[in-house]
Write a protein that holds these residues in place. Structure first.
Motif, PDB file in Angstrom:
ATOM      1  N   UNK A   1       0.831  -1.213   0.000  1.00  0.00           N
ATOM      2  CA  UNK A   1       0.000   0.000   0.000  1.00  0.00           C
ATOM      3  C   UNK A   1       0.863   1.259   0.000  1.00  0.00           C
ATOM      4  N   UNK A   2       1.963   1.241   0.749  1.00  0.00           N
ATOM      5  CA  UNK A   2       2.876   2.394   0.776  1.00  0.00           C
ATOM      6  C   UNK A   2       3.489   2.609  -0.601  1.00  0.00           C
ATOM      7  N   UNK A   3       3.954   1.528  -1.221  1.00  0.00           N
ATOM      8  CA  UNK A   3       4.568   1.639  -2.546  1.00  0.00           C
ATOM      9  C   UNK A   3       3.537   2.084  -3.571  1.00  0.00           C
ATOM     10  N   UNK A   4       2.320   1.536  -3.499  1.00  0.00           N
ATOM     11  CA  UNK A   4       1.270   1.918  -4.449  1.00  0.00           C
ATOM     12  C   UNK A   4       0.943   3.402  -4.331  1.00  0.00           C
ATOM     13  N   UNK A   5       0.888   3.914  -3.105  1.00  0.00           N
ATOM     14  CA  UNK A   5       0.574   5.339  -2.946  1.00  0.00           C
ATOM     15  C   UNK A   5       1.713   6.208  -3.463  1.00  0.00           C
ATOM     16  N   UNK A   6       2.954   5.750  -3.313  1.00  0.00           N
ATOM     17  CA  UNK A   6       4.090   6.504  -3.846  1.00  0.00           C
ATOM     18  C   UNK A   6       4.048   6.526  -5.372  1.00  0.00           C
TER      19      UNK A   6
ATOM     20  N   UNK B   1      14.198   5.661  -2.255  1.00  0.00           N
ATOM     21  CA  UNK B   1      14.643   6.907  -1.629  1.00  0.00           C
ATOM     22  C   UNK B   1      13.491   7.614  -0.918  1.00  0.00           C
ATOM     23  N   UNK B   2      12.338   7.712  -1.596  1.00  0.00           N
ATOM     24  CA  UNK B   2      11.208   8.445  -1.009  1.00  0.00           C
ATOM     25  C   UNK B   2      10.584   7.722   0.175  1.00  0.00           C
ATOM     26  N   UNK B   3      10.518   6.393   0.126  1.00  0.00           N
ATOM     27  CA  UNK B   3       9.830   5.641   1.177  1.00  0.00           C
ATOM     28  C   UNK B   3      10.759   5.145   2.281  1.00  0.00           C
ATOM     29  N   UNK B   4      12.060   5.152   2.037  1.00  0.00           N
ATOM     30  CA  UNK B   4      13.054   4.616   2.968  1.00  0.00           C
ATOM     31  C   UNK B   4      12.874   3.120   3.215  1.00  0.00           C
ATOM     32  N   UNK B   5      12.241   2.432   2.274  1.00  0.00           N
ATOM     33  CA  UNK B   5      12.088   0.981   2.362  1.00  0.00           C
ATOM     34  C   UNK B   5      13.266   0.318   1.656  1.00  0.00           C
ATOM     35  N   UNK B   6      13.632  -0.886   2.074  1.00  0.00           N
ATOM     36  CA  UNK B   6      14.708  -1.601   1.383  1.00  0.00           C
ATOM     37  C   UNK B   6      14.322  -1.888  -0.074  1.00  0.00           C
ATOM     38  N   UNK B   7      15.325  -1.883  -0.951  1.00  0.00           N
ATOM     39  CA  UNK B   7      15.097  -2.107  -2.377  1.00  0.00           C
ATOM     40  C   UNK B   7      14.398  -3.437  -2.623  1.00  0.00           C
ATOM     41  N   UNK B   8      14.759  -4.464  -1.885  1.00  0.00           N
ATOM     42  CA  UNK B   8      14.145  -5.780  -2.078  1.00  0.00           C
ATOM     43  C   UNK B   8      12.652  -5.749  -1.779  1.00  0.00           C
TER      44      UNK B   8
ATOM     45  N   UNK C   1      10.667  -3.021  -1.941  1.00  0.00           N
ATOM     46  CA  UNK C   1      10.016  -2.218  -2.981  1.00  0.00           C
ATOM     47  C   UNK C   1       9.851  -3.058  -4.246  1.00  0.00           C
ATOM     48  N   UNK C   2      10.883  -3.776  -4.633  1.00  0.00           N
ATOM     49  CA  UNK C   2      10.798  -4.620  -5.828  1.00  0.00           C
ATOM     50  C   UNK C   2       9.723  -5.686  -5.675  1.00  0.00           C
ATOM     51  N   UNK C   3       9.643  -6.297  -4.492  1.00  0.00           N
ATOM     52  CA  UNK C   3       8.613  -7.312  -4.243  1.00  0.00           C
ATOM     53  C   UNK C   3       7.221  -6.695  -4.292  1.00  0.00           C
ATOM     54  N   UNK C   4       7.073  -5.504  -3.729  1.00  0.00           N
ATOM     55  CA  UNK C   4       5.770  -4.831  -3.747  1.00  0.00           C
ATOM     56  C   UNK C   4       5.361  -4.483  -5.174  1.00  0.00           C
ATOM     57  N   UNK C   5       6.305  -3.980  -5.966  1.00  0.00           N
ATOM     58  CA  UNK C   5       6.009  -3.658  -7.363  1.00  0.00           C
ATOM     59  C   UNK C   5       5.612  -4.924  -8.117  1.00  0.00           C
ATOM     60  N   UNK C   6       6.286  -6.028  -7.849  1.00  0.00           N
ATOM     61  CA  UNK C   6       5.937  -7.289  -8.509  1.00  0.00           C
ATOM     62  C   UNK C   6       4.513  -7.719  -8.161  1.00  0.00           C
ATOM     63  N   UNK C   7       4.119  -7.574  -6.893  1.00  0.00           N
ATOM     64  CA  UNK C   7       2.747  -7.909  -6.484  1.00  0.00           C
ATOM     65  C   UNK C   7       1.740  -6.987  -7.155  1.00  0.00           C
ATOM     66  N   UNK C   8       2.053  -5.700  -7.208  1.00  0.00           N
ATOM     67  CA  UNK C   8       1.148  -4.747  -7.845  1.00  0.00           C
ATOM     68  C   UNK C   8       1.026  -5.025  -9.346  1.00  0.00           C
ATOM     69  N   UNK C   9       2.124  -5.395  -9.962  1.00  0.00           N
ATOM     70  CA  UNK C   9       2.110  -5.713 -11.391  1.00  0.00           C
ATOM     71  C   UNK C   9       1.274  -6.964 -11.644  1.00  0.00           C
TER      72      UNK C   9
END
Length: 153
Positions: free
Chosen positions: A39-44, A58-65, A67-75
């Motif tokens: 949800x955080x990544x989707x809102x960003x 950079x904007x969310x301060x979440x680890x790259x792994x 963020x990548x996993x969240x983007x994969x789920x959203x995709x």
């Protein structure tokens, strides 16, 4: 209000938001930490279209792994699209999908009244209107929402 009180208010608002969301599909745990990250990544992504994974990190301060996993789920859910960055083919740009998936539409259409009633232990219409109006003011000032605000459904 001081910084601690503001922090605690933010946590209480996050809990209300989680309670307002519809149940996850497939009997999944109710919004475990990984879902909150999505949800955080989707809102960003919504706020920054055609953005790179590194920029989301950079904007969310979440680890790259994460963020990548969240983007994969959203995709996978059809919520976002990815494409190579034309200026640097090694980077991938992410943006919201043009069409909203059924699940995203369901989540966005869910109101907050039931969560507020459960939190306050009352369905007093005047109190609910007062709180929703205050939330709309906060959203307008902090998130730049339109005239209907966050509760304008």
């Amino acid at each position: 209000m001081n910084g601690v009180e503001l922090f605690l208010l933010g946590r209480a608002l996050m809990k209300l938001g989680e309670d307002a969301l519809p149940e996850p599909p497939g009997g999944a745990d109710r919004y475990a930490g990984s879902t909150r990250l999505v949800l955080i990544v989707a809102s960003d992504i919504a706020a920054h279209p055609d953005t790179a994974i590194s920029e989301i990190v950079t904007r969310t301060s979440l680890p790259q792994s994460q963020v990548s996993a969240a983007v994969a789920r959203l995709k996978e859910a059809g919520s976002v699209l990815t494409a190579p960055d034309p200026s640097d083919r090694r980077r991938v740009l992410v943006r919201q999908a043009d069409e909203v998936s059924e699940r995203v539409a369901q989540v966005r259409a869910t109101g907050i009244d039931q969560a507020l009633v459960a939190a306050f232990g009352t369905d007093d219409a005047e109190r609910l209107l007062e709180v929703k109006a205050a939330l709309d003011v906060l959203a307008r000032h902090l998130m730049g929402t339109g005239p209907q605000g966050i509760t304008g459904r």
